[in-house]
Design a protein around this motif. Structure first.
Motif, short mmCIF file in Angstrom:
data_model
loop_
_atom_site.label_atom_id
_atom_site.label_comp_id
_atom_site.label_asym_id
_atom_site.label_seq_id
_atom_site.Cartn_x
_atom_site.Cartn_y
_atom_site.Cartn_z
N VAL A 110 0.86 -1.19 0.00
CA VAL A 110 0.00 0.00 0.00
C VAL A 110 0.89 1.23 0.00
N VAL A 111 0.48 2.26 -0.75
CA VAL A 111 1.23 3.50 -0.80
C VAL A 111 0.28 4.67 -0.59
N HIS A 115 -4.99 7.37 7.49
CA HIS A 115 -6.04 7.08 8.48
C HIS A 115 -6.07 5.63 8.97
N ILE A 116 -5.11 4.80 8.58
CA ILE A 116 -5.10 3.40 9.01
C ILE A 116 -3.80 3.14 9.78
N MET A 117 -3.92 2.69 11.02
CA MET A 117 -2.74 2.56 11.88
C MET A 117 -1.79 1.47 11.42
N HIS A 118 -2.31 0.39 10.83
CA HIS A 118 -1.45 -0.75 10.49
C HIS A 118 -1.44 -1.00 8.98
N PRO A 119 -0.68 -0.19 8.25
CA PRO A 119 -0.61 -0.41 6.80
C PRO A 119 -0.03 -1.77 6.42
N ILE A 120 0.80 -2.36 7.30
CA ILE A 120 1.36 -3.66 6.95
C ILE A 120 0.28 -4.73 6.87
N SER A 121 -0.72 -4.62 7.73
CA SER A 121 -1.81 -5.60 7.69
C SER A 121 -2.71 -5.38 6.49
N VAL A 122 -2.84 -4.11 6.06
CA VAL A 122 -3.58 -3.84 4.82
C VAL A 122 -2.80 -4.41 3.64
N ALA A 123 -1.48 -4.26 3.66
CA ALA A 123 -0.65 -4.82 2.58
C ALA A 123 -0.82 -6.34 2.51
N ARG A 124 -0.88 -6.99 3.67
CA ARG A 124 -1.08 -8.44 3.66
C ARG A 124 -2.45 -8.78 3.10
N ALA A 125 -3.45 -7.97 3.42
CA ALA A 125 -4.78 -8.21 2.87
C ALA A 125 -4.80 -8.01 1.36
N VAL A 126 -4.07 -7.02 0.86
CA VAL A 126 -3.95 -6.85 -0.58
C VAL A 126 -3.37 -8.10 -1.21
N MET A 127 -2.34 -8.66 -0.59
CA MET A 127 -1.69 -9.86 -1.10
C MET A 127 -2.62 -11.07 -1.09
N LYS A 129 -6.13 -11.15 -0.36
CA LYS A 129 -7.57 -11.02 -0.61
C LYS A 129 -7.92 -10.15 -1.81
N SER A 130 -6.92 -9.81 -2.59
CA SER A 130 -7.17 -9.07 -3.82
C SER A 130 -6.34 -9.67 -4.94
N PRO A 131 -6.67 -9.34 -6.20
CA PRO A 131 -5.87 -9.86 -7.31
C PRO A 131 -4.66 -9.00 -7.62
N HIS A 132 -4.39 -8.00 -6.76
CA HIS A 132 -3.35 -7.02 -7.06
C HIS A 132 -2.15 -7.15 -6.13
N VAL A 133 -1.10 -6.44 -6.46
CA VAL A 133 0.08 -6.33 -5.60
C VAL A 133 0.08 -5.01 -4.84
N MET A 134 -0.34 -3.92 -5.47
CA MET A 134 -0.24 -2.61 -4.86
C MET A 134 -1.54 -1.82 -5.03
N LEU A 135 -1.96 -1.19 -3.93
CA LEU A 135 -3.07 -0.24 -3.97
C LEU A 135 -2.58 1.08 -3.38
N ALA A 136 -3.12 2.19 -3.91
CA ALA A 136 -2.62 3.50 -3.54
C ALA A 136 -3.73 4.44 -3.10
N GLY A 137 -3.36 5.37 -2.21
CA GLY A 137 -4.20 6.49 -1.87
C GLY A 137 -5.61 6.13 -1.43
N GLU A 138 -6.57 6.83 -2.01
CA GLU A 138 -7.97 6.63 -1.64
C GLU A 138 -8.43 5.20 -1.91
N GLY A 139 -7.92 4.60 -2.98
CA GLY A 139 -8.28 3.22 -3.28
C GLY A 139 -7.79 2.27 -2.21
N ALA A 140 -6.58 2.50 -1.70
CA ALA A 140 -6.06 1.67 -0.62
C ALA A 140 -6.88 1.86 0.64
N LEU A 141 -7.29 3.10 0.92
CA LEU A 141 -8.11 3.36 2.10
C LEU A 141 -9.47 2.66 1.99
N GLN A 142 -10.11 2.77 0.85
CA GLN A 142 -11.42 2.13 0.69
C GLN A 142 -11.32 0.62 0.82
N PHE A 143 -10.23 0.05 0.28
CA PHE A 143 -10.03 -1.39 0.43
C PHE A 143 -9.84 -1.75 1.89
#
Length: 321
Positions: A110-111, A115-127, A129-143
């Protein structure tokens, strides 16, 4: 951020920089190939390593360990370069970057996440629970919100006060070991011998809005190849990105370099091409056998190792003395 060289001789470097005095760089690794599982992280992070080790002790994987480990500084307002309490950009916004990589080569990132305290856990969720490697900005927040993460204010009173003081002059000049690029990168080898890694940061203090450094970039701030080893970087991310620093370290280990040699050679790639006198980059690496390496441009970079239930903080070797 930090790093190395192996094939360059002192004499050839002296030819490139005749006005400088070059030190002989070590070609040996810092650790014997024993003591797995292990956890190793950039900077003085015993609490983070303890959390990672506890995850391993519970039977968790290396992936569980690195996530648990870096969540500690992410939630610590006293660590003003990672997560909650991180220094904002020049517009007063706390924006976070993180990435994670498992033993199968899967990765999430995530880049420019707010507003999210644990970006590392969001990054793991991207890996996972999503078909993507990287999410950014508002899209990362909504995810993140869709995955149940809580939105909260990450700008502490202390960080805001420092930012408002900085606004009086608004001067921006990165200074080695002072500018606070204390990204935490963490690597772990679990009981099965699998290697995973994580990297998380709030980036350079008072950066331009939208700036992203090396920390969330797979191959720059972090890279893992379970057949070979893993590497992570800290320091001025722009320089690490230009050399694909962590990927370079792992590839050098694939070619037969020790982790120490690989880190030194990667740092020297930067030194050869950049005005390095006022900047810091540090590299940290571990191979499949549990051998480690660490190297930086400037003195002042250290790393934390936990193995055999013992934790030790060690100053890394550096190009400049």
């Amino acid at each position: 951020m930090i790093n190395r060289r192996h094939f360059l001789s002192v004499s050839s470097l002296a030819g490139l920089f005749p006005s400088l005095s070059f030190q002989t760089l070590s070609s040996t690794s810092d650790a014997a190939p024993s003591g797995i599982p292990l956890v190793i992280s950039t900077w003085n992070q015993p609490k983070a390593n303890t959390a990672a080790q506890e995850a391993l002790d519970r039977g968790g994987s290396a992936l569980d360990a690195v996530e648990a480990g870096v969540r500690v500084p992410e939630a610590d307002p006293a660590d003003m370069s990672v997560g909650y309490g991180g220094r904002p950009d020049r517009d007063g916004r706390v924006t976070l970057d993180a990435c994670i990589m498992d033993e199968k080569g899967n990765a999430g990132s995530v880049v420019f996440l707010e507003h999210i305290m644990h970006p590392i856990s969001v990054a793991r969720a991207v890996m996972e629970k999503s078909p993507h490697v990287m999410l950014a900005g508002e899209g990362a927040l909504q995810f993140a919100l869709s995955q149940g993460f809580k939105k909260e204010n990450l700008l502490t009173k202390k960080a805001e006060k420092e930012w408002r003081e900085w606004l009086k002059t608004a001067k921006y000049k990165p200074i080695a070991n002072i500018e606070r690029h204390d990204t935490i990168g963490m690597l772990s080898i679990d009981a099965k011998g699998n290697i995973c890694g994580a990297c998380t940061t709030s980036g350079l203090a008072y950066k331009m809005n939208g700036r992203v450094g090396d920390s969330p970039i797979i191959g720059a701030g972090l890279f893992v190849d379970n057949e070979i080893g893993g590497a992570c970087a800290t320091g001025l991310g722009e320089l690490v990105m230009r050399t694909c620093g962590s990927f370079l370290v792992v590839e050098l280990m694939r070619q037969g370099r020790t982790p120490q040699q690989a880190c030194e050679e990667a740092v020297m790639r930067i030194v050869k091409k950049q005005d390095y006198k006022d900047i810091q980059v540090g590299m940290l690496a571990v191979n499949k056998e549990g051998e480690m390496g660490a190297f930086s441009i400037q003195p002042g970079f250290n790393y934390t190792l936990t193995r055999n239930k013992q934790t030790q903080v060690t100053d890394a070797r550096s190009y400049l003395k």
